[in-house]
Design a protein around this motif. Structure first.
Motif, PDB file in Angstrom:
ATOM      1  N   VAL A  66       0.839  -1.191   0.000  1.00 20.44           N
ATOM      2  CA  VAL A  66       0.000   0.000   0.000  1.00 20.44           C
ATOM      3  C   VAL A  66       0.879   1.248   0.000  1.00 20.44           C
ATOM      4  CG1 VAL A  66      -1.734   1.304   1.289  1.00 20.44           C
ATOM      5  CG2 VAL A  66      -1.915  -1.179   1.127  1.00 20.44           C
ATOM      6  N   THR A  67       1.926   1.218   0.805  1.00 19.44           N
ATOM      7  CA  THR A  67       2.845   2.357   0.861  1.00 19.44           C
ATOM      8  C   THR A  67       3.518   2.570  -0.490  1.00 19.44           C
ATOM      9  OG1 THR A  67       3.229   1.998   3.209  1.00 19.44           O
ATOM     10  CG2 THR A  67       4.882   3.290   2.028  1.00 19.44           C
ATOM     11  N   ALA A  68       3.978   1.501  -1.122  1.00 23.06           N
ATOM     12  CA  ALA A  68       4.614   1.617  -2.439  1.00 23.06           C
ATOM     13  C   ALA A  68       3.621   2.146  -3.469  1.00 23.06           C
ATOM     14  CB  ALA A  68       5.173   0.264  -2.877  1.00 23.06           C
ATOM     15  N   PHE A  69       2.395   1.658  -3.418  1.00 19.70           N
ATOM     16  CA  PHE A  69       1.359   2.123  -4.341  1.00 19.70           C
ATOM     17  C   PHE A  69       1.080   3.605  -4.122  1.00 19.70           C
ATOM     18  CE2 PHE A  69      -3.219   2.879  -5.151  1.00 19.70           C
ATOM     19  CZ  PHE A  69      -3.229   2.676  -6.526  1.00 19.70           C
ATOM     20  N   ALA A  70       0.915   4.013  -2.865  1.00 22.50           N
ATOM     21  CA  ALA A  70       0.638   5.415  -2.551  1.00 22.50           C
ATOM     22  C   ALA A  70       1.793   6.308  -2.999  1.00 22.50           C
ATOM     23  CB  ALA A  70       0.374   5.579  -1.060  1.00 22.50           C
ATOM     24  N   ASP A  71       3.030   5.843  -2.796  1.00 23.17           N
ATOM     25  CA  ASP A  71       4.196   6.613  -3.240  1.00 23.17           C
ATOM     26  C   ASP A  71       4.218   6.750  -4.758  1.00 23.17           C
ATOM     27  OD1 ASP A  71       4.969   6.854  -0.592  1.00 23.17           O
ATOM     28  OD2 ASP A  71       6.540   5.320  -0.727  1.00 23.17           O
ATOM     29  N   ALA A  72       3.891   5.671  -5.461  1.00 24.10           N
ATOM     30  CA  ALA A  72       3.859   5.709  -6.928  1.00 24.10           C
ATOM     31  C   ALA A  72       2.767   6.663  -7.413  1.00 24.10           C
ATOM     32  CB  ALA A  72       3.635   4.308  -7.493  1.00 24.10           C
ATOM     33  N   VAL A  73       1.605   6.632  -6.777  1.00 25.86           N
ATOM     34  CA  VAL A  73       0.510   7.520  -7.153  1.00 25.86           C
ATOM     35  C   VAL A  73       0.909   8.970  -6.892  1.00 25.86           C
ATOM     36  CG1 VAL A  73      -1.870   8.211  -6.600  1.00 25.86           C
ATOM     37  CG2 VAL A  73      -1.303   5.804  -6.877  1.00 25.86           C
ATOM     38  N   HIS A  74       1.590   9.212  -5.769  1.00 24.47           N
ATOM     39  CA  HIS A  74       2.058  10.570  -5.462  1.00 24.47           C
ATOM     40  C   HIS A  74       3.018  11.059  -6.549  1.00 24.47           C
ATOM     41  CE1 HIS A  74       3.176  14.031  -3.052  1.00 24.47           C
ATOM     42  NE2 HIS A  74       4.443  13.715  -3.243  1.00 24.47           N
ATOM     43  N   GLY A  75       3.911  10.181  -7.008  1.00 24.33           N
ATOM     44  CA  GLY A  75       4.835  10.534  -8.087  1.00 24.33           C
ATOM     45  C   GLY A  75       4.109  10.834  -9.391  1.00 24.33           C
ATOM     46  N   VAL A  76       3.104  10.037  -9.701  1.00 26.46           N
ATOM     47  CA  VAL A  76       2.318  10.266 -10.916  1.00 26.46           C
ATOM     48  C   VAL A  76       1.573  11.593 -10.820  1.00 26.46           C
ATOM     49  CG1 VAL A  76       0.352   9.424 -12.267  1.00 26.46           C
ATOM     50  CG2 VAL A  76       2.122   7.833 -11.522  1.00 26.46           C
ATOM     51  N   VAL A 137      -6.054   9.392 -11.747  1.00 23.94           N
ATOM     52  CA  VAL A 137      -5.122   9.553 -10.633  1.00 23.94           C
ATOM     53  C   VAL A 137      -5.889   9.837  -9.342  1.00 23.94           C
ATOM     54  CG1 VAL A 137      -3.222  10.962  -9.724  1.00 23.94           C
ATOM     55  CG2 VAL A 137      -3.175  10.187 -12.091  1.00 23.94           C
ATOM     56  N   SER A 138      -6.951  10.606  -9.427  1.00 26.98           N
ATOM     57  CA  SER A 138      -7.776  10.877  -8.246  1.00 26.98           C
ATOM     58  C   SER A 138      -8.375   9.587  -7.690  1.00 26.98           C
ATOM     59  CB  SER A 138      -8.897  11.864  -8.578  1.00 26.98           C
ATOM     60  OG  SER A 138      -8.367  13.128  -8.878  1.00 26.98           O
ATOM     61  N   GLN A 139      -8.815   8.701  -8.579  1.00 25.54           N
ATOM     62  CA  GLN A 139      -9.347   7.410  -8.144  1.00 25.54           C
ATOM     63  C   GLN A 139      -8.257   6.561  -7.498  1.00 25.54           C
ATOM     64  OE1 GLN A 139     -11.150   5.751 -11.658  1.00 25.54           O
ATOM     65  NE2 GLN A 139     -13.001   6.971 -11.445  1.00 25.54           N
ATOM     66  N   ALA A 140      -7.047   6.610  -8.053  1.00 25.36           N
ATOM     67  CA  ALA A 140      -5.929   5.866  -7.470  1.00 25.36           C
ATOM     68  C   ALA A 140      -5.589   6.418  -6.089  1.00 25.36           C
ATOM     69  CB  ALA A 140      -4.714   5.917  -8.388  1.00 25.36           C
ATOM     70  N   GLU A 141      -5.614   7.738  -5.946  1.00 23.18           N
ATOM     71  CA  GLU A 141      -5.367   8.354  -4.631  1.00 23.18           C
ATOM     72  C   GLU A 141      -6.429   7.920  -3.632  1.00 23.18           C
ATOM     73  OE1 GLU A 141      -3.193  12.542  -5.932  1.00 23.18           O
ATOM     74  OE2 GLU A 141      -5.377  12.410  -6.036  1.00 23.18           O
ATOM     75  N   GLN A 142      -7.680   7.867  -4.071  1.00 22.08           N
ATOM     76  CA  GLN A 142      -8.762   7.435  -3.185  1.00 22.08           C
ATOM     77  C   GLN A 142      -8.610   5.963  -2.814  1.00 22.08           C
ATOM     78  OE1 GLN A 142     -11.129   9.438  -1.737  1.00 22.08           O
ATOM     79  NE2 GLN A 142     -11.452   7.612  -0.526  1.00 22.08           N
ATOM     80  N   THR A 143      -8.175   5.145  -3.766  1.00 22.78           N
ATOM     81  CA  THR A 143      -7.947   3.726  -3.486  1.00 22.78           C
ATOM     82  C   THR A 143      -6.868   3.560  -2.429  1.00 22.78           C
ATOM     83  OG1 THR A 143      -8.631   3.089  -5.707  1.00 22.78           O
ATOM     84  CG2 THR A 143      -7.234   1.525  -4.513  1.00 22.78           C
ATOM     85  N   ALA A 144      -5.765   4.293  -2.561  1.00 23.94           N
ATOM     86  CA  ALA A 144      -4.688   4.228  -1.561  1.00 23.94           C
ATOM     87  C   ALA A 144      -5.206   4.679  -0.199  1.00 23.94           C
ATOM     88  CB  ALA A 144      -3.504   5.078  -2.004  1.00 23.94           C
TER      89      ALA A 144
END
Length: 161
Positions: A66-76, A137-144
């Motif tokens: 989850v942390t890796a996903f959230a970090d990747a989404v933040h980068g995107v 990206v907003s949906q990915a942020e919400q998923t994280a």
């Protein structure tokens, strides 16, 4: 969050077979193009939750994932913001066609401006694409955020009061 306890999550509309192993990242540059750089690996793919766990059709996700996903989404998100800024600069005076004051030059300037910012122009298509990417990206942020909330709720339920 710790990396010792998995989070069991039942996704709303994502099949169990869907997996992601890495997210490629690109560096932004001062110009309108991006240069590829090393990818960001997400540790392991989510694993299907065993039927005996009481959760049917979900995934078992480790907090580190989850942390890796959230970090990747933040980068995107940061890269998408940079692209939005570059697109906004296309209407700046530096990008305006300066082809002289003759009738031919003025005609070419009009044509260039129309192809850039007219109804069927490049900016219209770019803005549509960027709006769609922003929603994704907003949906990915919400998923994280949902995964993190599920982890917090699970941890709170295990704490003694």
């Amino acid at each position: 969050m710790t990396d010792s306890t998995p989070i069991s999550v039942v996704p709303a509309a994502i099949p169990v077979e869907a997996t992601t192993t890495s997210v490629a990242t690109t560096a932004t540059s001062a110009g309108p193009t991006a240069t590829p750089v090393a990818g960001t690996a997400i540790p392991a793919t989510p694993t299907a939750v065993a039927p005996s766990s009481g959760v049917s059709g979900g995934w078992q996700v480790w907090p580190g994932q989850v942390t890796a996903f959230a970090d990747a989404v933040h980068g995107v998100r940061a890269q998408l913001t940079a692209v939005f800024n570059q697109v906004d600069q296309l209407t700046a005076p530096d990008y305006q066609a300066q082809l002289g004051s003759s009738p031919v030059g003025q005609g070419l300037t009009e044509k260039f401006t129309d192809r850039l910012s007219g109804d069927g122009g490049l900016l219209n298509y770019l803005n549509t694409a960027l709006t769609n990417l922003d929603a994704f990206v907003s949906q990915a942020e919400q998923t994280a955020a949902n995964y993190r909330q599920a982890d917090t709720d699970s941890a709170d339920g295990l704490r003694a009061t």
